[in-house]
Motif scaffolding. Structure first.
Motif, short mmCIF file in Angstrom:
data_model
loop_
_atom_site.label_atom_id
_atom_site.label_comp_id
_atom_site.label_asym_id
_atom_site.label_seq_id
_atom_site.Cartn_x
_atom_site.Cartn_y
_atom_site.Cartn_z
N ILE A 133 0.83 -1.21 0.00
CA ILE A 133 0.00 0.00 0.00
C ILE A 133 0.86 1.26 0.00
O ILE A 133 0.61 2.20 -0.76
N THR A 446 -9.91 -4.56 9.42
CA THR A 446 -10.29 -3.50 8.48
C THR A 446 -9.27 -3.36 7.36
O THR A 446 -9.62 -3.17 6.19
N ALA A 450 -10.15 -3.81 3.46
CA ALA A 450 -9.90 -2.71 2.52
C ALA A 450 -8.95 -3.15 1.42
O ALA A 450 -9.12 -2.78 0.25
N TYR A 451 -7.97 -3.95 1.80
CA TYR A 451 -7.00 -4.46 0.80
C TYR A 451 -7.70 -5.38 -0.19
O TYR A 451 -7.48 -5.29 -1.40
N SER A 453 -10.81 -5.35 -0.99
CA SER A 453 -11.75 -4.59 -1.82
C SER A 453 -11.02 -3.61 -2.75
O SER A 453 -11.66 -2.90 -3.52
N ASN A 454 -9.68 -3.60 -2.61
CA ASN A 454 -8.83 -2.74 -3.46
C ASN A 454 -9.14 -1.25 -3.26
O ASN A 454 -9.03 -0.45 -4.18
N ASP A 455 -9.53 -0.90 -2.04
CA ASP A 455 -9.80 0.51 -1.69
C ASP A 455 -8.93 0.86 -0.49
O ASP A 455 -9.38 0.79 0.66
N PHE A 456 -7.68 1.25 -0.77
CA PHE A 456 -6.71 1.48 0.30
C PHE A 456 -7.04 2.70 1.16
O PHE A 456 -6.50 2.85 2.25
N SER A 457 -7.90 3.58 0.69
CA SER A 457 -8.25 4.78 1.46
C SER A 457 -9.09 4.43 2.69
O SER A 457 -9.29 5.27 3.56
N LYS A 458 -9.58 3.19 2.76
CA LYS A 458 -10.47 2.80 3.85
C LYS A 458 -9.81 1.87 4.87
O LYS A 458 -10.49 1.20 5.64
N SER A 464 -16.81 2.90 6.82
CA SER A 464 -16.89 3.23 5.39
C SER A 464 -16.99 1.97 4.53
O SER A 464 -17.60 1.97 3.47
N LEU A 465 -16.41 0.88 5.01
CA LEU A 465 -16.53 -0.41 4.30
C LEU A 465 -17.95 -0.94 4.40
O LEU A 465 -18.47 -1.56 3.46
#
Length: 467
Positions: A133, A446, A450-451, A453-458, A464-465
């Motif tokens: 990340i 978490t 997040a990893y 889901s490929n959404d590192f901002s979360k 938010s997830l």
């Protein structure tokens, strides 16, 4: 209808719950295989403590605590009530029926060490993810000390207010001049909590109180890598701030030693810490033993306004007022948790015995200190590590790196919010530690979700997830 103590909390739960069911739970089950994450030794300990088969599985108990943190539910009993009315929550935890609150409480008290093992199993899983990340921020290690308030009467503000009232009455009745009721009230604080003698009086977060004291280690992303707990008493022979700084500085090396003993292959480039970690021992350890660049500001309380002594070519300190006078060697100062220091005393100070005790007689007409024994200089071996750091403090890179340190403070704040530390009503020391560790486990879960889901901002926001 079930009565909940905090209606706004229930409304927040309802909103999250409507979003979480069933998509989030399915996503959780798909990517978090707790049965594979839990170390074998933890399973053996849990299932071997009773002769018969466990009514509630280990994964069910762990999911209960994770669920409590996901929805930021205040108490065990509140979540147990919600389990009664929600089949989805029961299915997520794997409960055929609802456990009693005492069973949950007993689990948190008995299995603190095993929960810590689960935390570090997740540290191993998330470490390569974090490097992917952000390779730079994951090469930074940050540490900070904090305290989690135990639910005891001594932490109630009314307790201190009552001490102040008694102190004012005492000062007035005895007609004491220049009486300070606050300082007297602080001196009357009990040294440990009456309902939990394991919790000692501490000075944290700018006030006295009774806390479970801990050292939290994160990386530059604010993701928890290690948590250590320390129950030692603070030295209140010093002023409160100095006592805290001394306590903080002595915790760092044991904490990092514990962390690297669990993960010996981990390497970091920078260490970030606040002024509480400003000690020669810490700099030497970080530079020599860990090959890390320390980013620690100098602590003004470690500085002296007294005139600086000079040194001879042999390294002997001299009198600040007369460089020709060499100070006298007075032995080695040895103190637990600190480096040995060479002690020098004023050349015009004479050491003697008075009434069976060691005393110093000063014969200087122009002393450079108000101390009765004259000026004392204590020299640490390798004290240059502290002043001559590999990365100078006046560089822009040093300043930019130090700004990252606050991410650790924000993580600590998130931990306390995650399991409602101030309103959790927990008195038992091990139970509080277990809840802190589960809050950290929730954060690492978490990261994995997040990893995946490929959404590192979360990586730090499980809500938010859910949304």
């Amino acid at each position: 209808m079930i009565a909940l103590k905090n209606q706004s909390t229930f409304n927040n739960f309802s909103l999250l719950y409507s979003k979480a069911t069933p998509s989030f739970f399915n996503f959780f089950e798909e990517h978090i295989q707790l049965e594979n994450i839990i170390p074998k030794s933890v399973k053996q300990k849990y299932y071997s403590t009773v002769g018969s088969k466990r009514k509630y599985s280990l994964t069910s108990m762990i999911k209960f605590f994770i669920l409590k943190n996901i929805f930021a539910i205040q108490t065990f009993s509140t979540l147990l009530r919600l389990l009664y009315i929600s089949k989805e929550l029961r299915d997520f935890c794997g409960f055929d029926d609802i456990p009693h609150a005492s069973q949950i409480s007993r689990f948190s008290t008995m299995y603190f060490k095993e929960v810590n093992q689960i935390l570090h199993a997740l540290v191993e899983i998330t470490q390569p993810m974090l490097k992917e990340i952000d390779p730079f921020l994951s090469s930074i290690l940050i540490s900070d000390t904090t305290g989690f308030e135990i639910y005891v009467k001594e932490n109630n503000p009314k307790f201190y207010s009552n001490l102040i009232r008694i102190s004012k009455k005492f000062g007035k009745s005895n007609k004491i001049k220049n009486f300070n009721p606050e300082k007297y009230a602080q001196s009357q604080f009990p040294k440990y909590a009456s309902s939990n003698p394991e919790i000692h009086l501490s000075y944290l977060n700018s006030h006295f109180g009774f806390f479970v004291k801990s050292n939290i280690v994160t990386d530059g992303l604010g993701i928890i890598r290690h948590i250590d707990f320390y129950d030692e008493e603070m030295d209140f022979s010093l002023n409160p701030n100095s006592a805290k700084d001394k306590y903080d500085s002595k915790t760092l090396i044991p904490v990092l030693e514990n962390y690297f003993s669990l993960h010996p292959e981990y390497k970091y480039k920078y260490f970030l810490g606040d002024t509480g970690f400003d000690s020669s021992d810490n700099y030497e350890y970080l530079i020599e033993d860990r090959n890390m660049i320390p980013i620690i500001p100098l602590n003004p309380r470690n500085q002296s306004n007294l005139p600086k002594p000079n040194f001879t070519t042999e390294g002997i300190p001299t009198c600040p007022n007369d460089p020709k006078l060499e100070m006298k060697f007075d032995g080695i100062t040895r103190e637990k948790g600190r480096s040995d220091r060479i002690k020098y005393i004023c050349p015009k100070s004479q050491k003697c015995r008075v009434n069976g005790r060691t005393a110093y007689i000063l014969s200087c007409d122009t002393p450079c200190t108000q101390s009765k024994c004259g000026r004392i200089v204590q020299i640490c071996i390798n004290s240059n590590y502290r002043l001559n750091t590999p990365l100078p403090r006046n560089t822009q890179l040093w300043k930019d790196l130090y700004k990252i340190r606050t991410i650790c403070e924000r993580t600590i704040s998130q931990l306390k919010i995650c399991f409602n530390a101030k309103s959790s009503f927990i008195r038992n020391t091990n139970s509080m530690k277990t809840n802190i560790l589960f809050a950290a486990i929730t954060q690492l879960i978490t990261v994995i979700l997040a990893y995946k889901s490929n959404d590192f901002s979360k990586i730090k926001s499980i809500k938010s997830l859910i949304g």
